[in-house]
Structure formats: structure tokens, C-alpha cells
Design an enzyme around this catalytic site. Structure first.
Site, PDB file in Angstrom:
ATOM      1  N   SER A 150       0.831  -1.203   0.000  1.00  0.00           N
ATOM      2  CA  SER A 150       0.000   0.000   0.000  1.00  0.00           C
ATOM      3  C   SER A 150       0.871   1.262   0.000  1.00  0.00           C
ATOM      4  O   SER A 150       1.642   1.468  -0.941  1.00  0.00           O
ATOM      5  CB  SER A 150      -0.950  -0.044   1.203  1.00  0.00           C
ATOM      6  OG  SER A 150      -1.955   0.928   1.094  1.00  0.00           O
ATOM      7  N   ASP A 229     -10.206  -5.609  -3.399  1.00  0.00           N
ATOM      8  CA  ASP A 229      -9.632  -4.529  -2.595  1.00  0.00           C
ATOM      9  C   ASP A 229     -10.521  -3.288  -2.724  1.00  0.00           C
ATOM     10  O   ASP A 229     -10.667  -2.731  -3.812  1.00  0.00           O
ATOM     11  CB  ASP A 229      -8.216  -4.239  -3.094  1.00  0.00           C
ATOM     12  CG  ASP A 229      -7.431  -3.293  -2.207  1.00  0.00           C
ATOM     13  OD1 ASP A 229      -8.043  -2.413  -1.573  1.00  0.00           O
ATOM     14  OD2 ASP A 229      -6.192  -3.416  -2.177  1.00  0.00           O
ATOM     15  N   HIS A 263      -7.326  -6.002   0.767  1.00  0.00           N
ATOM     16  CA  HIS A 263      -6.131  -5.214   1.065  1.00  0.00           C
ATOM     17  C   HIS A 263      -5.387  -5.721   2.308  1.00  0.00           C
ATOM     18  O   HIS A 263      -4.419  -5.116   2.735  1.00  0.00           O
ATOM     19  CB  HIS A 263      -6.554  -3.757   1.289  1.00  0.00           C
ATOM     20  CG  HIS A 263      -5.485  -2.734   1.070  1.00  0.00           C
ATOM     21  ND1 HIS A 263      -4.978  -2.422  -0.184  1.00  0.00           N
ATOM     22  CD2 HIS A 263      -4.811  -1.919   1.936  1.00  0.00           C
ATOM     23  CE1 HIS A 263      -4.064  -1.470  -0.075  1.00  0.00           C
ATOM     24  NE2 HIS A 263      -3.934  -1.152   1.205  1.00  0.00           N
TER      25      HIS A 263
END
Length: 285
Positions: A150, A229, A263
Site C-alpha cells: 500500500s 480490494d 487489502h
């Protein structure tokens, strides 16, 4: 060893990671980082992989959740897991939101007040921490690579693209690929760098923009992205933008969309061995 080794130790996959604390000159505060030293280091220098974590994380998240130590032991790699920002500086607003300030350094060198003195995560990772690791541990400085998740995936990508040849390869899970074009990035960059997305300074910290002008050694990038996600669906990650920029400039980039994954660290733990295999192709060569 770095000053003030913690008594605290993390355990995952039966392999120990020692958390360490030292005074950072770049950041002007004490910083934590985790190090896993594989058994092979007792016999001689080993390669290094840096892991950069995402928003709200500390060095502990990857250590406790990813299951990476087993693979580092199998492949004989020293793992370095830094925290994600300076801590406890008492800067006005540093703890007001999850996506800016504490836990959200974005791996840039801030140029805007009041952040520019301390929020220098890029130089901390690529200069200060890297130098410390090679001085204090049995490593091969010419054989290091970097990966992240991320915000940390963004950090890993820009560290590799801005330092041709420093890292043998780079990989990422659900990275923020084009921060000048997404809400997270616009918030962080406006705060740390000032100006707007039209500012050339913003583009110098954006993986998609850096890929367009990369002229260094061959760089093979691996990115895994979960199809479920929620941040992908909110246009926070924009991996296709980086893929297109890489293709246009002849950079090898494999973008894998994984069915059913979001995620989370379950996603990372599932595919982390693939990333070690990718890195070892270049760290063992």
C-alpha cells in the site's frame, strides 16, 4: 548493534525478529525497526530485503502477520522492517488523521512546514537506515532489494526508481501507484510538499511519473493486487497507470490481479513466498 536494543522480541513462524531502537539524525527522533537475521549470516554476509509497511502500521504488523521469517530463513536473507513515520514529535496535527502524519510518512522528504525538518522518510530509508544495516550486520551491500504494501508499496517503488542500481529488484502488494492522482496521495503531498499535482516536485515522488523517465539498469517489478480490494475500487491505487508507464518505457512489470483477495495481511501472507522467489532471482545472481 543499534543503540538501545529492545528487550521486546517478536515471534512468528517460530523465527525471532529483534526490534531495535536508535536515534535518527534524519528524522530527529528515536526510531524503531525490526531485523530478522537468518542462520546463514553466522557463516558469512547475506543479501538484504527491506519491507515498507502501509498506513497506520508500525514495524510490528509485517513481523506478526506476514509469515515472512520462514521464507527469509529458507533463502538466507536478512529482513529489515522499519516503522512508517517519525513518532512523538508534537507537531500540530500529526495525530489528527490516519492517512497523514503519524503512521503515514509516505516515504517522501517533506519540503513544507512544519514537516520538512522531521518527515524525511525517503532519506531515512535509502541513506541512514541502509548505512546502519550494512555497518551493524553481516550483509552484502551490493545485493539488496525492497518490497512493501500500500503506502509502503509506493515507498518501495519510488526508492527503486529514484536510485537506479541500489536495489536489485522491487515488488509490492496493492501499492499506491500514482499518488498525484488519488485522494490519499493528494492529501499527503499537499501537506508534505505544498503546491498541487501540477507541481514538478509532486511528480518526483510518484512511481508512475518516475517510471516514465527511468533510465537505469534493467528493473523487474512484481505487483500483486487483490480484485476485491476496496481501495482499488475507490481509485486510491491505480496500478494500471503504472503498468502503462512501465510498458511505454520498456520496464518489465508483472501486474497480477488475484481473485477474492482484499487489502489485508491475509492477502500478503498468501503470496509472500512468490515475492521472495522473485527477489532471490536477482539477489542470488
Amino acid at each position: 548493534m543499534a543503540e538501545g536494543i529492545y528487550a521486546q522480541q517478536y515471534f512468528a513462524c517460530t523465527e525471532r525478529v529483534i526490534a531495535q531502537l536508535f536515534d535518527s539524525t534524519e528524522l530527529g527522533c528515536k526510531m524503531r525497526f525490526g531485523v530478522y537475521v537468518p542462520p546463514q549470516a553466522e557463516k558469512g554476509p547475506v543479501p538484504v530485503i527491506y519491507w515498507l509497511s502501509g498506513l497506520t502500521c508500525t514495524e510490528a504488523n509485517f513481523i506478526q502477520k506476514a509469515g515472512a521469517q520462514k521464507h527469509a530463513a529458507d533463502y538466507g536473507v536478512l529482513l529489515v522492517i522499519p516503522d512508517t513515520s517519525p513518532r512523538g514529535l508534537n507537531i500540530l496535527g500529526e495525530d489528527d488523521s490516519y492517512d497523514f502524519g503519524s503512521g503515514a510518512g509516505f516515504y517522501v522528504d517533506a519540503t513544507h512546514e512544519p514537516w520538512k525538518k522531521n518527515y524525511r522518510m525517503y532519506s531515512y530509508i535509502t541513506e541512514e537506515l541502509s548505512t546502519l544495516i550494512h555497518e551493524e550486520f553481516s550483509t552484502l551491500p551490493s545485493k539488496q532489494s525492497i518490497m512493501g504494501h500500500s503506502m509502503g508499496g509506493h515507498g518501495a517503488l519510488i526508492c527503486a526508481l529514484k536510485n537506479p542500481g541500489m536495489f536489485r529488484t522491487v515488488s509490492a502488494f496493492a501499492p499506491i501507484c500514482n499518488p498525484i492522482s488519488c485522494p490519499w496521495g493528494k492529501k499527503a503531498f499537499s501537506g508534505y510538499l505544498g503546491g498541487s499535482e501540477d507541481n514538478a516536485a509532486w511528480k518526483d515522488w510518484d512511481a508512475t511519473e518516475l517510471a516514465k523517465k527511468y533510465k537505469g539498469p534493467v528493473l523487474d517489478i512484481l505487483i500483486d493486487q487483490g480484485k476485491e480490494d476496496s481501495f482499488l475500487k475507490q481509485d486510491q491505487l491505480l496500478p494500471e497507470n503504472l503498468l502503462n508507464a512501465a510498458k511505454d518505457n520498456g520496464i518489465a512489470l508483472t501486474l497480477r490481479f488475484q481473485d477474492g483477495y482484499d487489502h489485508s495481511y491475509y492477502f500478503i501472507a498468501t503470496f509472500i513466498e512468490d515475492h521472495f522467489k522473485h527477489h532471490m532471482k536477482y539477489l542470488k545472481s
